[in-house]
Design an enzyme around this catalytic site. Sequence first.
Site, PDB file in Angstrom:
ATOM      1  N   VAL A 135      40.907  30.690  65.446  1.00 18.81           N
ATOM      2  CA  VAL A 135      41.257  31.244  64.137  1.00 18.81           C
ATOM      3  C   VAL A 135      42.453  32.189  64.265  1.00 18.81           C
ATOM      4  CG1 VAL A 135      40.422  32.724  62.265  1.00 18.81           C
ATOM      5  CG2 VAL A 135      38.951  30.910  63.170  1.00 18.81           C
ATOM      6  N   ALA A 136      42.461  32.998  65.314  1.00 18.96           N
ATOM      7  CA  ALA A 136      43.566  33.951  65.513  1.00 18.96           C
ATOM      8  C   ALA A 136      44.896  33.204  65.589  1.00 18.96           C
ATOM      9  CB  ALA A 136      43.334  34.742  66.797  1.00 18.96           C
ATOM     10  N   LYS A 137      44.890  32.084  66.290  1.00 17.68           N
ATOM     11  CA  LYS A 137      46.126  31.305  66.449  1.00 17.68           C
ATOM     12  C   LYS A 137      46.510  30.619  65.135  1.00 17.68           C
ATOM     13  CE  LYS A 137      45.693  30.571  71.423  1.00 17.68           C
ATOM     14  NZ  LYS A 137      45.758  29.636  72.537  1.00 17.68           N
ATOM     15  N   ASP A 183      33.493   6.955 115.480  1.00 15.03           N
ATOM     16  CA  ASP A 183      32.205   7.329 114.887  1.00 15.03           C
ATOM     17  C   ASP A 183      31.467   6.026 114.583  1.00 15.03           C
ATOM     18  OD1 ASP A 183      30.148   8.637 113.497  1.00 15.03           O
ATOM     19  OD2 ASP A 183      31.227   8.452 111.597  1.00 15.03           O
TER      20      ASP A 183
HETATM   21  C1  GDG Z   1      34.419  27.220  70.437  1.00  9.71           C
HETATM   22  C2  GDG Z   1      34.534  28.536  71.212  1.00  9.71           C
HETATM   23  C3  GDG Z   1      37.001  28.178  71.388  1.00  9.71           C
HETATM   24  C4  GDG Z   1      36.426  27.825  60.721  1.00  9.71           C
HETATM   25  N1  GDG Z   1      36.035  27.990  59.447  1.00  9.71           N
HETATM   26  C5  GDG Z   1      36.323  26.878  58.812  1.00  9.71           C
HETATM   27  C6  GDG Z   1      36.919  26.017  59.715  1.00  9.71           C
HETATM   28  N2  GDG Z   1      36.954  26.617  60.874  1.00  9.71           N
HETATM   29  C7  GDG Z   1      37.557  26.053  62.063  1.00  9.71           C
HETATM   30  C8  GDG Z   1      38.734  26.878  62.473  1.00  9.71           C
HETATM   31  C9  GDG Z   1      38.779  26.672  63.960  1.00  9.71           C
HETATM   32  C10 GDG Z   1      37.351  26.370  64.317  1.00  9.71           C
HETATM   33  O1  GDG Z   1      36.640  26.094  63.146  1.00  9.71           O
HETATM   34  C11 GDG Z   1      36.669  27.560  64.964  1.00  9.71           C
HETATM   35  O2  GDG Z   1      37.124  27.680  66.264  1.00  9.71           O
HETATM   36  P1  GDG Z   1      36.990  29.003  67.105  1.00  9.71           P
HETATM   37  O3  GDG Z   1      37.821  28.850  68.310  1.00  9.71           O
HETATM   38  O4  GDG Z   1      37.378  30.154  66.288  1.00  9.71           O
HETATM   39  O5  GDG Z   1      35.436  29.196  67.450  1.00  9.71           O
HETATM   40  P2  GDG Z   1      34.165  28.246  67.841  1.00  9.71           P
HETATM   41  O6  GDG Z   1      33.750  27.408  66.714  1.00  9.71           O
HETATM   42  O7  GDG Z   1      33.116  29.190  68.296  1.00  9.71           O
HETATM   43  O8  GDG Z   1      34.687  27.316  69.017  1.00  9.71           O
HETATM   44  C12 GDG Z   1      35.891  29.158  70.968  1.00  9.71           C
HETATM   45  C13 GDG Z   1      36.773  26.823  70.729  1.00  9.71           C
HETATM   46  O9  GDG Z   1      35.459  26.346  70.970  1.00  9.71           O
HETATM   47  C14 GDG Z   1      37.769  25.793  71.268  1.00  9.71           C
HETATM   48  O10 GDG Z   1      37.647  25.632  72.637  1.00  9.71           O
HETATM   49  O11 GDG Z   1      38.222  28.698  70.965  1.00  9.71           O
HETATM   50  O12 GDG Z   1      36.013  30.344  71.718  1.00  9.71           O
HETATM   51  O13 GDG Z   1      33.497  29.432  70.833  1.00  9.71           O
HETATM   52  O14 GDG Z   1      39.597  25.583  64.277  1.00  9.71           O
HETATM   53  O15 GDG Z   1      39.847  26.401  61.789  1.00  9.71           O
HETATM   54  N3  GDG Z   1      37.373  24.813  59.375  1.00  9.71           N
HETATM   55  C15 GDG Z   1      37.207  24.436  58.098  1.00  9.71           C
HETATM   56  N4  GDG Z   1      36.592  25.217  57.184  1.00  9.71           N
HETATM   57  C16 GDG Z   1      36.150  26.452  57.498  1.00  9.71           C
HETATM   58  O16 GDG Z   1      35.588  27.166  56.670  1.00  9.71           O
HETATM   59  N5  GDG Z   1      37.666  23.231  57.735  1.00  9.71           N
END
Ligand code: GDG
Length: 732
Positions: A382-384, A502
């Site tokens: 999300v940060a990215k 061997d």
């Molecule tokens: C795991 C690791 C690692 C979120 N809200 C909505 C939505 N999202 C999408 C975001 C993002 C993804 O979900 C969330 O990814 P994160 O990386 O923030 O976190 P995790 O789900 O815990 O993912 C994490 C990741 O794997 C990849 O290796 O970074 O640390 O825990 O892409 O955009 N997407 C939609 N609606 C939403 O309301 N469509």
Amino acid sequence: MSPGLIIVSNRLPVSVKKTEGKLEFFPSVGGLSMGLASYANNRRNKWIGWPGLASDDLSEKERQIISDELLKHNCYPVFLTQKQIDGFYNGYSNRLLWPLFHDVVLSKSAVEKEDEYWKVYRQVNKIYAESVLARSNAGSNIWVHDYHLMLLPALLRAERPDDKIGFFLHIPFPPMKGFTKLRDAPALLAGVLGSDLVGFHIVPYANNFLESVRHYDLGTIQPSKVLLGDRVVRVTDFPIGIDYAKWRRANRLWGVRKEYLRLKLKYWGKKIIITVDRMDPSKGLVERLVAYQTLLEQNPDLHKKVRLVMIAVPSRTDIEEYKRLKEKLEKLVMEINTTFGTSNWQPVDYQYVSLGFEQLRALYQRADIAFITPLRDGMNLVAKEYLASRSGHSGVLVLSKTAGAAEELKDSIMVDPAKPASLVRGLKRAINMPRKKFAKRVAIMQQTIADSTIHTWAGGFMKSLRQNNTLGKGPTASLSDLKQKQIVDDYNRSFKRLILLDYDGVLAPFASRPEDAAPSPKVKRLLGKLAQTPDNTVVIISGRSRGNLDEWLGHLHLSLVAEHGIFTKKAADKDWQTTPNTASNNWQAIIAPVLEKYAAKTPGAFVETKTAALVWHYRKANPYYAHKYLVILKRVLKPMATKYGLQVKQGNKILEVRPLGIDKGTSAIAWLHSTSPDFVLAIGDDYTDEDMFAGVPASAYTIKVGRGTTKAHYRLKNPAEVEQFLEKLSKK
Ligand code: GDG
């Protein structure tokens, strides 16, 4: 044509649900499916995973419909019952591994069920293994994802020694002290070590993993790799990225523009702070709200000027801890809104929802500040995504230093989520941050994200995986026909030759019972011919006991070395000589019961008693138990070996205990001294043969049979190739 790729993950990029008896298919949320889309769309590749619903109330016909629909996306379902989902997914994966890996306190009820959950976790990993094996051929590239499937690489490796197997962990790998709290921690590590390549988001996770491997003495640790007998497992960081171009350019989409206008009006004149996370205890949502609450308490001047938009995406809704979190969070939202809210200002806009891409993208664009403070996070996409979605270089990012993303996004306002005051301070700084001042920092971070995308991540991992076998082979070249000819020429020109061979895996293929691996008539004929040639000393230098060697080869004019050098019989002699001070076997009475104990726990394993050595054989054993008890056995034997002056060596599906100073290297050196040869050839296949390769001079021809790292200069594939080579040599 290079082999296809098999991707294996808990979830597929397409999910299925059944509402009112009707099956519905929809794309799964998350970066992984997007990142691997180009692989998933290639028809030579396959994606294997759970389709997202329990199989209990699916008819045969419905399963078929699901399989057919998924096949259109090159996806293959692993069907799981509700009981399996509860134990494997909700239980072991998400109530134990997930919190433990994120340093979140485990619930007591989850810990009490560790054993029960573990059984199902293992069972489901095996179901995945069967599915992968059934849907792929030997020689495949297999990429396994995440903590749900940590046992899978070793299960696959046991059946597919030559496949390229990669494993990527999407969540943090915890420090050794935390990880080892799990009862089955060594088995999980052994599972992952079935891979050729293990990837983590950042270096500290890789180091934590290596530290745990070292703790259980599962292999030799080198920087970024683990040496495991004759295999190398590479352990390195691959920080996951996003599809930068897609997020950046999406402002042109009609849907995004429309939604952005709506949000602009909705949040008119307010400084908007967003949080976007799955509703998950590791994301620190309560802590974030408390920080916002404190900020409002301490800064009445901010009232009516700011608004926190909290998107909490429903996640793992069957799990007790997740249900409780939701209740707690909603109570807190209510408390903040009633304490500070007015008729036209609601401080928190809480939404328990999964937004569509366009809505999310528009929200990122509208938000003045992203307040992203997970307690711990593997990376945090999300940060990215937020930074990529900003127009120009606008926006302010507050980020936990405990998110993997903090390694790359060093220019964010970094906070410590464990310290409430740090969160409040960080948020206040963000609110007061002059736009222009922060723009430079955003520009730097955007460049970083643009340079390291989801495509470079997936491509980098795959490239490394493909290269990995070459790394395993080291600089050793396969013994070409030309080189064979050169060796034969050199052999013919020389005056005194020493040939060290061997036995198992070199002159005969492995058999499941050691006594069944007798030499073929052809091998006996070739050895006989070589041994009869004047000025040749041919030595069979083996770990075997004297009996087998005598029975199979005793009639030839060969020299025999048994039990790695404890016993020697020179070609012309009738009797075996014992190397002085080695055959005292007082220690055997102590070690044998230990080996027997673990053999009894490992179906298919057995103990071989040699005159001066004990061998724990696990070739025929169930690989899961074999790995589990091998690890424990090595640990138990370590102090005993020191006490009795023994060495514990792992060979090809064996663990051997024998006195120190007895190895094929020492034996090879003794033969060199007694023969003074001008031509030396040494052929071996095993870990124990590495001592022999190290013991002979650099000018010797050293040949390793089979795969794996080696000190040998050349490589032949199998005993059949050795036979062909010896035939060329014996045609003098
Ligand atoms: C795991 C690791 C690692 C979120 N809200 C909505 C939505 N999202 C999408 C975001 C993002 C993804 O979900 C969330 O990814 P994160 O990386 O923030 O976190 P995790 O789900 O815990 O993912 C994490 C990741 O794997 C990849 O290796 O970074 O640390 O825990 O892409 O955009 N997407 C939609 N609606 C939403 O309301 N469509």
